[in-house]
Each structure stands twice: as structure tokens, then as C-alpha cells.
Scaffold this motif. Structure first.
Motif, PDB file in Angstrom:
ATOM      1  N   ALA A  53      20.248   4.783 -25.132  1.00  0.00           N
ATOM      2  CA  ALA A  53      18.842   4.995 -25.476  1.00  0.00           C
ATOM      3  C   ALA A  53      18.247   3.838 -26.271  1.00  0.00           C
ATOM      4  O   ALA A  53      17.101   3.477 -26.070  1.00  0.00           O
ATOM      5  N   GLY A  54      19.016   3.239 -27.173  1.00  0.00           N
ATOM      6  CA  GLY A  54      18.515   2.099 -27.935  1.00  0.00           C
ATOM      7  C   GLY A  54      18.173   0.917 -27.059  1.00  0.00           C
ATOM      8  O   GLY A  54      17.386   0.055 -27.443  1.00  0.00           O
ATOM      9  N   ALA A  62      21.333  -6.810 -26.707  1.00  0.00           N
ATOM     10  CA  ALA A  62      22.491  -6.148 -26.112  1.00  0.00           C
ATOM     11  C   ALA A  62      23.658  -6.189 -27.088  1.00  0.00           C
ATOM     12  O   ALA A  62      23.900  -7.199 -27.743  1.00  0.00           O
ATOM     13  N   GLY A  63      24.359  -5.063 -27.227  1.00  0.00           N
ATOM     14  CA  GLY A  63      25.497  -4.979 -28.124  1.00  0.00           C
ATOM     15  C   GLY A  63      25.146  -4.593 -29.546  1.00  0.00           C
ATOM     16  O   GLY A  63      26.025  -4.431 -30.385  1.00  0.00           O
TER      17      GLY A  63
END
Length: 76
Positions: A53-54, A62-63
Motif C-alpha cells: 500500500a505504501g 522502493a524498499g
């Protein structure tokens, strides 16, 4: 969902004792699945909710790890 769980499934055997529970989409499904797991005879030291969701926020790379911070008793 399975796409969210796949990366965690690869790590679970390395961590020992980690169980991955697919709850489905939405708060009602997550509540129902988690309550059923917690009502079972299994014992859990912690529950971690993880997903993509984030990734919907373009400000997050990313990550990036996003954690709950409004419930101080959850921060350990």
C-alpha cells in the motif's frame, strides 16, 4: 495477497518460526483472518502487517519501510 507475500515467503525459513498469513484485501478481511489466527492454539510473539500500500505514495522510494508510530506500546 500472494504477490505481497511472495518476497516474505523467501525470507521466512531463514528467520525461523515466522508464519505468513494471507488475509485478503481490506480491513474486514484482515480483521477476520487475524482474529481467527489469534484465537487458534498457536502462539505469536508479534504480528507484523506488510504489503504494497505504501507503494501508492510517489514520495516513497522502493524498499522504504513505513511503520506505525501513533501507538507507543507497539513500538519495540
Amino acid at each position: 495477497v500472494e504477490d505481497e507475500a511472495r518476497p516474505l515467503r523467501a525470507l521466512a525459513p531463514l528467520l525461523g518460526g515466522v508464519e505468513i498469513l494471507l488475509t485478503g484485501v481490506g480491513a474486514a478481511n484482515a480483521t477476520r483472518s487475524l482474529e481467527a489466527a489469534l484465537d487458534s492454539s498457536r502462539q505469536f510473539a508479534a504480528v507484523i502487517n506488510a504489503g504494497f500500500a505504501g507503494g501508492l505514495d510517489p514520495a516513497l522510494r522502493a524498499g522504504r519501510l513505513v511503520c506505525e508510530s501513533s501507538h507507543t506500546q507497539l513500538l519495540w
